[in-house]
Design a protein around this motif. Structure first.
Motif, mmCIF file in Angstrom:
data_model
loop_
_atom_site.group_PDB
_atom_site.id
_atom_site.type_symbol
_atom_site.label_atom_id
_atom_site.label_comp_id
_atom_site.label_asym_id
_atom_site.label_seq_id
_atom_site.Cartn_x
_atom_site.Cartn_y
_atom_site.Cartn_z
ATOM 1 N N LEU A 196 37.911 28.179 15.563
ATOM 2 C CA LEU A 196 37.597 29.541 15.976
ATOM 3 C C LEU A 196 36.096 29.830 15.877
ATOM 4 C CD1 LEU A 196 38.635 32.309 16.895
ATOM 5 C CD2 LEU A 196 38.961 32.898 14.478
ATOM 6 N N ASP A 197 35.492 29.422 14.748
ATOM 7 C CA ASP A 197 34.076 29.732 14.523
ATOM 8 C C ASP A 197 33.141 28.927 15.424
ATOM 9 O OD1 ASP A 197 34.912 31.457 12.587
ATOM 10 O OD2 ASP A 197 34.430 30.154 10.890
ATOM 11 N N HIS A 198 33.464 27.663 15.689
ATOM 12 C CA HIS A 198 32.550 26.794 16.438
ATOM 13 C C HIS A 198 32.891 26.669 17.920
ATOM 14 C CE1 HIS A 198 31.559 25.666 12.315
ATOM 15 N NE2 HIS A 198 30.452 25.112 12.771
ATOM 16 N N HIS A 199 34.134 26.958 18.286
ATOM 17 C CA HIS A 199 34.527 26.782 19.687
ATOM 18 C C HIS A 199 35.245 28.004 20.250
ATOM 19 C CE1 HIS A 199 33.347 22.563 19.595
ATOM 20 N NE2 HIS A 199 33.964 22.470 18.440
ATOM 21 N N GLY A 200 35.425 29.021 19.439
ATOM 22 C CA GLY A 200 36.100 30.230 19.919
ATOM 23 C C GLY A 200 37.542 30.004 20.297
ATOM 24 N N ILE A 201 38.185 28.998 19.714
ATOM 25 C CA ILE A 201 39.565 28.657 20.053
ATOM 26 C C ILE A 201 40.506 29.173 18.960
ATOM 27 C CG2 ILE A 201 41.202 26.768 20.388
ATOM 28 C CD1 ILE A 201 38.943 25.177 21.639
ATOM 29 N N ARG A 202 41.449 30.034 19.362
ATOM 30 C CA ARG A 202 42.444 30.553 18.446
ATOM 31 C C ARG A 202 43.660 29.617 18.432
ATOM 32 N NH1 ARG A 202 44.835 34.491 20.523
ATOM 33 N NH2 ARG A 202 43.954 34.311 22.635
ATOM 34 N N THR A 203 44.401 29.618 17.321
ATOM 35 C CA THR A 203 45.649 28.859 17.232
ATOM 36 C C THR A 203 46.801 29.837 17.117
ATOM 37 O OG1 THR A 203 45.378 28.678 14.825
ATOM 38 C CG2 THR A 203 44.590 26.844 16.168
ATOM 39 N N GLU A 204 47.813 29.636 17.969
ATOM 40 C CA GLU A 204 48.974 30.514 17.982
ATOM 41 C C GLU A 204 50.251 29.699 18.114
ATOM 42 O OE1 GLU A 204 48.786 33.520 20.938
ATOM 43 O OE2 GLU A 204 46.906 34.409 20.212
ATOM 44 N N ILE A 205 51.362 30.288 17.701
ATOM 45 C CA ILE A 205 52.677 29.660 17.834
ATOM 46 C C ILE A 205 53.291 30.078 19.175
ATOM 47 C CG2 ILE A 205 54.996 29.456 16.887
ATOM 48 C CD1 ILE A 205 52.871 28.143 15.182
ATOM 49 N N ASP A 206 53.769 29.096 19.926
ATOM 50 C CA ASP A 206 54.442 29.347 21.202
ATOM 51 C C ASP A 206 55.912 28.968 21.029
ATOM 52 O OD1 ASP A 206 55.515 29.335 23.759
ATOM 53 O OD2 ASP A 206 53.716 28.526 24.692
ATOM 54 N N LEU A 207 56.793 29.958 21.053
ATOM 55 C CA LEU A 207 58.213 29.706 20.797
ATOM 56 C C LEU A 207 58.873 28.869 21.888
ATOM 57 C CD1 LEU A 207 59.282 33.260 19.523
ATOM 58 C CD2 LEU A 207 58.543 31.271 18.195
ATOM 59 N N GLY A 208 58.260 28.788 23.046
ATOM 60 C CA GLY A 208 58.888 28.069 24.151
ATOM 61 C C GLY A 208 58.403 26.650 24.361
ATOM 62 N N LEU A 209 57.456 26.193 23.558
ATOM 63 C CA LEU A 209 56.902 24.853 23.768
ATOM 64 C C LEU A 209 57.952 23.758 23.631
ATOM 65 C CD1 LEU A 209 53.355 24.647 22.099
ATOM 66 C CD2 LEU A 209 53.936 24.546 24.521
ATOM 67 N N MET A 218 46.859 23.010 24.952
ATOM 68 C CA MET A 218 45.555 23.673 24.948
ATOM 69 C C MET A 218 45.392 24.496 26.236
ATOM 70 S SD MET A 218 42.580 24.264 23.515
ATOM 71 C CE MET A 218 42.145 22.940 22.365
ATOM 72 N N ASP A 219 45.160 25.789 26.077
ATOM 73 C CA ASP A 219 44.857 26.667 27.212
ATOM 74 C C ASP A 219 43.355 26.944 27.161
ATOM 75 O OD1 ASP A 219 44.448 28.734 29.017
ATOM 76 O OD2 ASP A 219 46.358 29.719 28.563
ATOM 77 N N ARG A 220 42.590 26.170 27.921
ATOM 78 C CA ARG A 220 41.131 26.288 27.850
ATOM 79 C C ARG A 220 40.645 27.602 28.472
ATOM 80 N NH1 ARG A 220 38.617 21.621 26.225
ATOM 81 N NH2 ARG A 220 39.918 19.741 26.163
ATOM 82 N N ARG A 221 41.378 28.096 29.438
ATOM 83 C CA ARG A 221 40.961 29.347 30.077
ATOM 84 C C ARG A 221 40.978 30.508 29.079
ATOM 85 N NH1 ARG A 221 44.021 32.344 35.153
ATOM 86 N NH2 ARG A 221 42.642 34.177 35.260
ATOM 87 N N HIS A 222 42.056 30.571 28.281
ATOM 88 C CA HIS A 222 42.178 31.652 27.306
ATOM 89 C C HIS A 222 41.734 31.209 25.909
ATOM 90 C CE1 HIS A 222 45.042 32.903 30.514
ATOM 91 N NE2 HIS A 222 44.544 34.102 30.244
ATOM 92 N N ARG A 223 41.187 29.987 25.843
ATOM 93 C CA ARG A 223 40.645 29.448 24.592
ATOM 94 C C ARG A 223 41.651 29.604 23.450
ATOM 95 N NH1 ARG A 223 35.897 27.949 25.823
ATOM 96 N NH2 ARG A 223 35.321 27.353 23.704
ATOM 97 N N THR A 224 42.847 29.061 23.703
ATOM 98 C CA THR A 224 43.922 29.149 22.719
ATOM 99 C C THR A 224 44.628 27.802 22.590
ATOM 100 O OG1 THR A 224 44.287 31.480 23.289
ATOM 101 C CG2 THR A 224 46.036 30.374 22.057
ATOM 102 N N LEU A 225 44.871 27.392 21.354
ATOM 103 C CA LEU A 225 45.660 26.191 21.069
ATOM 104 C C LEU A 225 47.048 26.655 20.643
ATOM 105 C CD1 LEU A 225 45.939 23.111 20.582
ATOM 106 C CD2 LEU A 225 45.111 23.519 18.256
ATOM 107 N N PHE A 226 48.047 26.367 21.472
ATOM 108 C CA PHE A 226 49.419 26.772 21.175
ATOM 109 C C PHE A 226 50.143 25.642 20.452
ATOM 110 C CE2 PHE A 226 48.395 29.428 24.891
ATOM 111 C CZ PHE A 226 48.731 30.689 24.386
ATOM 112 N N LEU A 227 50.843 25.961 19.372
ATOM 113 C CA LEU A 227 51.588 24.994 18.579
ATOM 114 C C LEU A 227 53.060 25.330 18.609
ATOM 115 C CD1 LEU A 227 49.235 24.920 15.451
ATOM 116 C CD2 LEU A 227 49.265 23.287 17.330
ATOM 117 N N SER A 228 53.908 24.294 18.561
ATOM 118 C CA SER A 228 55.349 24.505 18.535
ATOM 119 C C SER A 228 55.776 25.066 17.183
ATOM 120 C CB SER A 228 56.081 23.189 18.797
ATOM 121 O OG SER A 228 57.470 23.331 18.583
#
Length: 481
Positions: A196-209, A218-228
């Motif tokens: 988050l601090d160095h790349h602006g990438i948030r980590t979130e849980i995606d219930l559908g993965l 990795m959703d680079r457009r929304h700068r989010t790393l989705f985890l199962s």
């Protein structure tokens, strides 16, 4: 401390490495402080390799001491023996000493022979699938396409040739461990904060993965790393480390792949995936910290996984990569399989080699591990080349999250030479000198030369079966004399 070399006649290996880096015989002799004629004799196995030159050669070629042992030769010999057991060859016409001589004098030619046989098997599989009417369009081989090795096999061979150690990647991960300060709190929280601090990438849980067969995305457009949501915490930490490797270290991965002999785009892509995984393991388990801690706890895997916050499998795999020149750990082999015996991962830093063209031996403790989930199985085993190993096996993977969930059943085995067994906590209570404790295992029934094994499921290929009805042997398929 370096492990002593187990073989002193290594001319072909020295010649191969010298040619690889474009060094003349005279230039190498000058660096070693010997005459060119003396080096010429060593390269042609007229003279053995003096131990006094061993460390210098390792430094010049950037290889470990085990490179000059008979490890690779043993693996090659086993592969050739399995291939020659195929009925298309006359195995009885080729003596074992002839195979050994071929591996010593022409290892590259033997490697190409193995490659050709693999391509032959692949062609046979596609032909059989076509006769059965199986849809192989996604993997079809046009008639005008030259036979090739499957990309995953080519990558596995490349990793094995590197002894499952990539120095530049390993050292970069070690430096980044200190930069992120992963030892100052939860590694997962530290990695999430760094992303988050160095790349602006948030980590979130995606219930559908998981429903889409994904563990992370990795959703680079929304700068989010989705985890199962179904993966354990140590796995989510590993995926974050993997994502960090993809973001910051693609240049290092690309350099390693350029130095390989991988040419097909699919193989190079798989190699990049492997190196990303390698970086993640090296980041969470930094080389020197892990090596020292492993030695202090006598390689107790449960203690290591709790100390570093990793999974049992990650700790096992990392132990198989401890081959930094001048700072080697115990040479382990590592293997992962499913309950049907399909090999999912296989790397070896010692002499051990699993069957390359047949199923594994059922006497191996990795299969007994499936009957005692999450419990460690310890075994002393002896392969057909006479080498004895201490093996540690256990099931790995996640638990079911519902009645209808069907998680994959897998197990891993980690093994070292009996010479190193006393450095492992798993040798406690074992009489390492009692031959009755040693279980004979083979490369798979087709290629195994042990005639009186109660567990033989298939006859030994290349030998006539005894069809005498006047007596019954211990094994269902006896070899005719």
């Amino acid at each position: 401390m370096r492990h002593p070399a187990t073989k002193t006649f290594t001319g072909s290996r020295i010649r191969h490495q010298r040619t690889r880096i474009g060094m003349t015989q005279s230039a190498l002799a000058l660096q070693l402080g010997i005459s060119a004629s003396y080096l010429n004799q060593i390269e042609h196995d007229v003279r053995p390799l003096p131990l006094s030159l061993l460390n210098d050669l390792c430094d010049i070629f950037s290889v470990g001491v085990d490179y000059f042992s008979d490890t690779e030769e043993t693996r090659g010999i086993q592969a050739l023996r399995e291939i020659l057991a195929d009925p298309v060859f006359d195995m009885e016409a080729v003596r074992l000493d002839s195979i050994q001589a071929a591996m010593r004098v022409a290892p590259e030619l033997c490697a190409q022979f193995v490659r050709l046989y693999r391509a032959y098997l692949l062609r046979q599989e596609h032909s059989a699938a076509s006769l059965l009417g199986t849809d192989t369009s996604s993997r079809s081989l046009p008639l005008d396409t030259p036979d090739r090795v499957e990309p995953y096999e080519a990558v596995n061979d490349w990793v094995q040739a590197q002894r499952n150690y990539f120095d530049e990647i390993d050292r970069s991960a070690e430096r980044q461990f200190d930069t992120i300060r992963l030892d100052e709190g939860s590694p997962g929280e530290q990695l999430a904060r760094y992303l988050l601090d160095h790349h602006g990438i948030r980590t979130e849980i995606d219930l559908g993965l998981s429903e889409r067969g994904l563990m992370w995305r990795m959703d680079r457009r929304h700068r989010t790393l989705f985890l199962s949501r179904i993966i354990p915490s140590e796995s989510s930490t590993f995926w974050m480390a993997q994502a960090l490797g993809q973001i910051e270290h693609q240049g290092i991965f690309a350099r390693a792949i350029r130095r390989s002999r991988l040419r097909e785009s699919e193989a190079r892509g798989l190699a990049r995936v492997y190196l990303t995984n390698y970086f993640a393991g090296a980041l969470l388990l930094p080389y020197e910290r892990f090596r020292v801690t492993a030695r202090e706890v006598r390689h107790d895997l449960e203690l290591l996984q709790r100390h570093f916050g990793v999974s049992f499998e990650q700790a096992c795999h990392r132990l198989s990569t401890m081959q930094r020149p001048g700072s080697e750990g115990i040479p382990f082999y590592f293997l992962k399989t499913d309950i049907a015996g399909n090999i999912l991962k296989s790397f070896s830093a010692n002499r051990f080699t699993q069957s390359r063209f047949g199923g594994p031996c059922p006497l191996w403790n990795i299969f007994r591990a499936f009957s005692t989930p999450q419990q460690v199985q310890v075994q002393l085993s002896q392969t057909t080349d006479g080498a004895v190993y201490l093996n540690i096996a256990r099931t790995v993977g996640r638990s079911s999250i519902s009645y209808l969930d069907r998680p994959r059943l897998t197990a891993v085995v980690l093994g070292c030479s009996i010479a190193d067994a006393e450095q492992l906590v798993y040798s406690a209570g074992l009489d390492l000198n009692d031959p009755r404790m040693i279980i004979p295992i083979g490369p798979g029934c087709r290629a195994c030369m042990r005639e009186n094994c109660h567990h033989r499921a298939l006859p030994m290929v290349g030998h006539r079966v005894d069809v005498d009805n006047e007596g019954r042997g211990i094994a269902p398929y006896r070899t005719a004399l």
